[in-house]
Design a protein around this motif. Structure first.
Motif, PDB file in Angstrom:
ATOM      1  N   HIS A   1      -8.186   5.178   3.591  1.00  4.27           N
ATOM      2  CA  HIS A   1      -8.572   4.198   4.695  1.00  4.27           C
ATOM      3  C   HIS A   1      -8.266   4.307   6.122  1.00  4.27           C
ATOM      4  O   HIS A   1      -9.146   4.119   6.973  1.00  4.27           O
ATOM      5  CB  HIS A   1      -7.988   2.813   3.808  1.00  4.27           C
ATOM      6  N   SER A   2      -7.066   4.693   6.123  1.00  2.00           N
ATOM      7  CA  SER A   2      -6.275   4.754   7.762  1.00  2.00           C
ATOM      8  C   SER A   2      -6.794   5.867   8.324  1.00  2.00           C
ATOM      9  O   SER A   2      -7.017   5.837   9.541  1.00  2.00           O
ATOM     10  CB  SER A   2      -4.908   4.995   7.555  1.00  2.00           C
TER      11      SER A   2
ATOM     12  N   ARG B   1      -8.873  -1.365  -3.887  1.00  2.00           N
ATOM     13  CA  ARG B   1      -7.366  -1.802  -3.597  1.00  2.00           C
ATOM     14  C   ARG B   1      -7.111  -3.022  -4.608  1.00  2.00           C
ATOM     15  O   ARG B   1      -6.032  -2.919  -5.162  1.00  2.00           O
ATOM     16  CB  ARG B   1      -7.281  -2.266  -2.334  1.00  2.00           C
TER      17      ARG B   1
ATOM     18  N   ASP C   1     -15.201   2.647   3.538  1.00  2.00           N
ATOM     19  CA  ASP C   1     -15.769   1.553   4.326  1.00  2.00           C
ATOM     20  C   ASP C   1     -15.027   0.402   3.695  1.00  2.00           C
ATOM     21  O   ASP C   1     -14.591   0.320   2.545  1.00  2.00           O
ATOM     22  CB  ASP C   1     -17.449   1.362   4.105  1.00  2.00           C
ATOM     23  N   SER C   2     -14.839  -0.803   4.432  1.00  2.00           N
ATOM     24  CA  SER C   2     -13.848  -1.573   4.206  1.00  2.00           C
ATOM     25  C   SER C   2     -14.249  -2.456   2.752  1.00  2.00           C
ATOM     26  O   SER C   2     -13.281  -2.818   2.178  1.00  2.00           O
ATOM     27  CB  SER C   2     -13.782  -2.752   5.095  1.00  2.00           C
ATOM     28  N   ASP C   3     -15.688  -2.718   2.340  1.00  2.00           N
ATOM     29  CA  ASP C   3     -15.830  -3.409   1.159  1.00  2.00           C
ATOM     30  C   ASP C   3     -15.319  -2.498   0.021  1.00  2.00           C
ATOM     31  O   ASP C   3     -14.603  -3.012  -0.766  1.00  2.00           O
ATOM     32  CB  ASP C   3     -17.339  -3.451   1.271  1.00  2.00           C
ATOM     33  N   ARG C   4     -15.874  -1.244   0.164  1.00  2.00           N
ATOM     34  CA  ARG C   4     -15.203  -0.179  -1.001  1.00  2.00           C
ATOM     35  C   ARG C   4     -13.786  -0.098  -0.919  1.00  2.00           C
ATOM     36  O   ARG C   4     -13.060  -0.126  -2.232  1.00  2.00           O
ATOM     37  CB  ARG C   4     -15.794   0.959  -0.944  1.00  2.00           C
ATOM     38  N   TYR C   5     -13.114  -0.185  -0.107  1.00  2.00           N
ATOM     39  CA  TYR C   5     -11.753  -0.067   0.119  1.00  2.00           C
ATOM     40  C   TYR C   5     -10.912  -1.312  -0.550  1.00  2.00           C
ATOM     41  O   TYR C   5     -10.099  -1.147  -1.321  1.00  2.00           O
ATOM     42  CB  TYR C   5     -11.145  -0.036   1.724  1.00  2.00           C
ATOM     43  N   ARG C   6     -11.483  -2.643  -0.257  1.00  2.00           N
ATOM     44  CA  ARG C   6     -11.133  -3.888  -0.604  1.00  2.00           C
ATOM     45  C   ARG C   6     -11.155  -3.866  -2.002  1.00  2.00           C
ATOM     46  O   ARG C   6     -10.256  -4.238  -2.919  1.00  2.00           O
ATOM     47  CB  ARG C   6     -11.564  -4.925  -0.027  1.00  2.00           C
ATOM     48  N   GLN C   7     -12.319  -3.535  -2.665  1.00  2.00           N
ATOM     49  CA  GLN C   7     -12.517  -3.522  -4.113  1.00  2.00           C
ATOM     50  C   GLN C   7     -11.744  -2.859  -4.759  1.00  2.00           C
ATOM     51  O   GLN C   7     -10.962  -2.848  -5.762  1.00  2.00           O
ATOM     52  CB  GLN C   7     -14.067  -2.931  -4.371  1.00  2.00           C
TER      53      GLN C   7
ATOM     54  N   ASP D   1     -10.206   6.373   8.102  1.00  2.00           N
ATOM     55  CA  ASP D   1     -11.627   5.756   8.158  1.00  2.00           C
ATOM     56  C   ASP D   1     -12.571   6.574   7.268  1.00  2.00           C
ATOM     57  O   ASP D   1     -13.553   6.907   7.458  1.00  2.00           O
ATOM     58  CB  ASP D   1     -12.198   6.057   9.591  1.00  2.00           C
TER      59      ASP D   1
ATOM     60  N   ASP E   1       0.889  -1.258   0.171  1.00  2.00           N
ATOM     61  CA  ASP E   1      -0.041   0.031  -0.123  1.00  2.00           C
ATOM     62  C   ASP E   1       0.820   1.109  -0.180  1.00  2.00           C
ATOM     63  O   ASP E   1       0.236   2.196   0.206  1.00  2.00           O
ATOM     64  CB  ASP E   1      -0.881   0.207   1.130  1.00  2.00           C
TER      65      ASP E   1
END
Lengths: 105, 173, 375
Positions: free
Chosen positions: C319-320, C333, C325-331, C322, C283
């Motif tokens: 992301h760090s 990324r 949201d984690s779904d959007r972040y993962r996608q 906040d 990252d």
């Protein structure tokens, strides 16, 4: 017209400033307002910008972005001016610097 | 050798050359992109879908010469200036070569121009048939030049006019 | 007067990596300030007259010179603040960035910082290499493509990597003769398509050759070229003189990592990435928490990868903080990592893949920067 100035370019259009007069080692030269002093000197055919402090070797335009010290000159009495960044203004007085530059003169 | 000199060799050219039958049917693109690099705009440029979609962006472009209409849109779009269109049906002795050109001044239709081979050797004269430089080509002009049939595999550039003018010390005629 | 303020994300450098980082972080809602020493955005993009490679996500097909406007317009819409003429000179243990603007020292305390400081040009030493008329390739681009001034009428190019080949082509476009391109290596390092387009315009590319001397008393008037043997030594008797008034050096870049040294980031010497680079994770976070790096400063590569790295670093910051949201972040990324991997997957990415592998092996534990630590 300077042989160094690009008159026509297939990709770029240069928006140059107005023509201004400046002085290099006492001699009147013409450049474009706002362009770096070193570019104006280059366009006027001046390649030697200073002499090295110890062995007095000629130095010229090298990095163009203020990283190296090859273009340090005396501008309107100020020593060690990075002329690759310093914008040209009407009537500027540019001199080749001797040695490391004198802060008082 | 391409990697030592920048000049494509016959095996490379072999891969770009459309087959004999297709060449006799009119203009067709020769994609001379011989080494894998991450690049894919040629696919997007083709209006008839002749240049396959890239599954890996590093793949060499793959063209269906049968589908290609020889329109030349990819010639202007290729960032590597590596695509040419050749029409070998122009006349008995002459072919039409479309090449990308990014020098000023641009030649005009009817101008005589110096032909340059892949290795930068002058190869005689050609005549400009058409100059395409619409806004959409974003400053890469496509010049259609009439060249001798026997030079279609060799000629890949025209000498920039400013160089010709400098050498002759004169004005563009 | 000392000026001090706070912000969420500071991006140092407004080139392809920095603008992309700012855009990504701000789109996700972070407050971003970009600092750049130049008087406008774009970094080295403002000299790149050629169409970019890559795919749509990296503006492929668009000329480099046109990319800053595209990115800046979007970034401005997202509320990114850009401060130009701002030379960042320090990053202190308390997380304060100091920069010089209009001859005044100013301070900025960001919660996250992304260093997109780019790279500097390497030099090549040979007798006469200090003469006026010997330039870095980037300097020639600046002089010619930004200021409209030619370096001379006849130029020798040293280095056949992409920069050497592209600048040679740009010299031809500016009406300059390129007398030759010399390259010490066995093969041309840059893309074959770049080599072919200068070659067919009559520029000889001489692999296994180097420049051994620049001639002239006050400025360059010519150069001696020599062939190299198996041990990379010049072969006696192969000297040839070329008449030229400029020698342009395109012999590689070094990451500009001073600020990250100063920040206390663990550094690693990785030749494939251009020299000393901060050790960072996927990252782009360095070993100092909250300090990110992107673009050439993290390893010298193409501008297309720099843009993707900037996006990843910007995403990581948001992301760090906040902001995503984690779904959007993962996608997102996944998307970016995929783009980046694709750019690096072919033969042209071999060197960078090797470098990144070394980076992984060099990975130490992340340290948390604390005030008064010995960094």
């Amino acid at each position: 017209m300077s042989e160094y100035r690009i008159q026509q370019h297939p990709i770029l259009q240069f928006s140059l400033g107005r023509r201004v007069k400046f002085y290099f080692e006492g001699e009147a030269l013409e450049g474009r307002e706002g362009e770096p002093v070193a570019a104006a000197l280059h366009a006027a055919g001046v390649k030697v910008l200073k002499y090295s402090a110890e062995r007095e070797r000629p130095r010229g335009f090298f990095c163009a972005i203020g990283n190296c010290s090859a273009c340090l000159m005396r501008v309107d009495g100020r020593a060690n001016v990075r002329t690759c960044l310093e914008p040209l203004r009407e009537g500027m007085w540019i001199e080749r610097q001797q040695g490391k530059g004198d802060l008082d003169a | 050798m391409l990697k030592r000199t920048g000049i494509a060799c016959s095996e490379d050219i072999e891969r770009a050359r459309p087959d004999e039958t297709r060449r006799k049917q009119g203009p067709v693109a020769w994609i001379e992109c011989f080494r894998e690099i991450p690049c894919d705009p040629c696919h997007d440029a083709c209006r008839v879908g002749a240049i396959e979609e890239f599954s890996d962006i590093n793949d060499l472009p793959c063209i269906d010469h049968e589908a290609c209409t020889g329109c030349g849109l990819c010639v202007a779009a290729c960032p590597g200036l590596a695509i040419f269109v050749i029409d070998e049906t122009h006349s008995e002795t002459q072919a039409l070569l479309a090449l990308p050109h990014e020098f000023t001044p641009l030649p005009d239709a009817g101008d005589e121009v110096v032909l340059m081979t892949r290795s930068g050797q002058e190869a005689g004269y050609g005549r400009v048939h058409r100059v395409q430089a619409p806004r959409a080509f974003d400053r890469t002009a496509v010049i259609w030049v009439i060249i001798p049939q026997d030079l279609v595999e060799q000629v890949r550039a025209i000498k920039p006019l400013h160089q010709v003018i400098d050498e002759e010390g004169g004005e563009k005629q | 007067m000392i000026w001090m303020r706070e912000c969420e994300v500071a991006v140092v450098g407004g080139g392809p990596a920095g603008l992309s980082a700012a855009l990504e972080a701000s789109t996700l809602g972070a407050e971003v300030v970009v600092l750049d020493r130049d008087d406008g955005p774009g970094g080295q993009l403002i000299k790149q007259t050629h169409r970019f490679f890559g795919s749509r996500a990296q503006h492929a097909g668009v000329r480099g010179i046109d990319i800053p406007d595209i990115l800046t317009e979007e970034a401005t819409e997202q509320g990114v603040e850009m401060i130009f003429g701002a030379e960042v000179a320090g990053y202190y243990p308390d997380g304060v960035l100091t920069f010089k603007k209009d001859q005044k020292w100013c301070k900025l305390r960001p919660e996250r910082v992304i260093f997109c400081t780019g790279a500097s040009e390497r030099f090549l030493a040979f007798p006469g290499s200090d003469l006026p008329g010997v330039y870095g390739a980037g300097a020639v681009q600046t002089l010619m493509n930004v200021h409209g001034v030619r370096p001379g009428q006849r130029v020798l190019m040293v280095g056949a990597g992409n920069i050497g080949l592209i600048v040679s082509y740009q010299l031809l476009q500016a009406g300059v003769d390129v007398v030759a391109i010399v390259e010490a290596a066995f093969d041309i390092g840059g893309y074959a398509v770049h080599a072919s387009k200068v070659r067919r315009l009559g520029v000889p590319i001489m692999t296994r050759h180097t420049v051994t001397r620049a001639h002239g008393q006050q400025q360059v008037e010519g150069a001696t070229l020599m062939q190299l043997d198996e041990d990379w030594d010049p072969v006696e008797g192969t000297e040839q003189y070329v008449d030229c008034e400029a020698i342009c050096l395109a012999v590689g870049l070094n990451p500009l990592a001073e600020l990250m040294w100063q920040a206390g980031c663990s550094m690693a010497w990785i030749p494939q990435l251009g020299g000393y680079v901060p050790i960072c994770d996927e990252d782009l976070q360095t070993t100092v928490e909250g300090v990110y790096v992107a673009g050439d400063a993290s390893g010298v590569e193409e501008a297309s990868s720099a843009m993707m790295e900037g996006r990843l670093a910007g995403l990581g910051c948001a992301h760090s903080l906040d902001r995503v949201d984690s779904d959007r972040y993962r996608q997102r990324r996944e998307e970016l990592l995929h783009e980046l991997a694709a750019l690096r997957s072919g033969p042209t990415g071999a060197k960078i893949r090797e470098g990144l592998q070394k980076m992984q092996q060099a990975q130490p534990l992340r340290q948390v920067l604390v005030e008064g630590s010995d960094c």
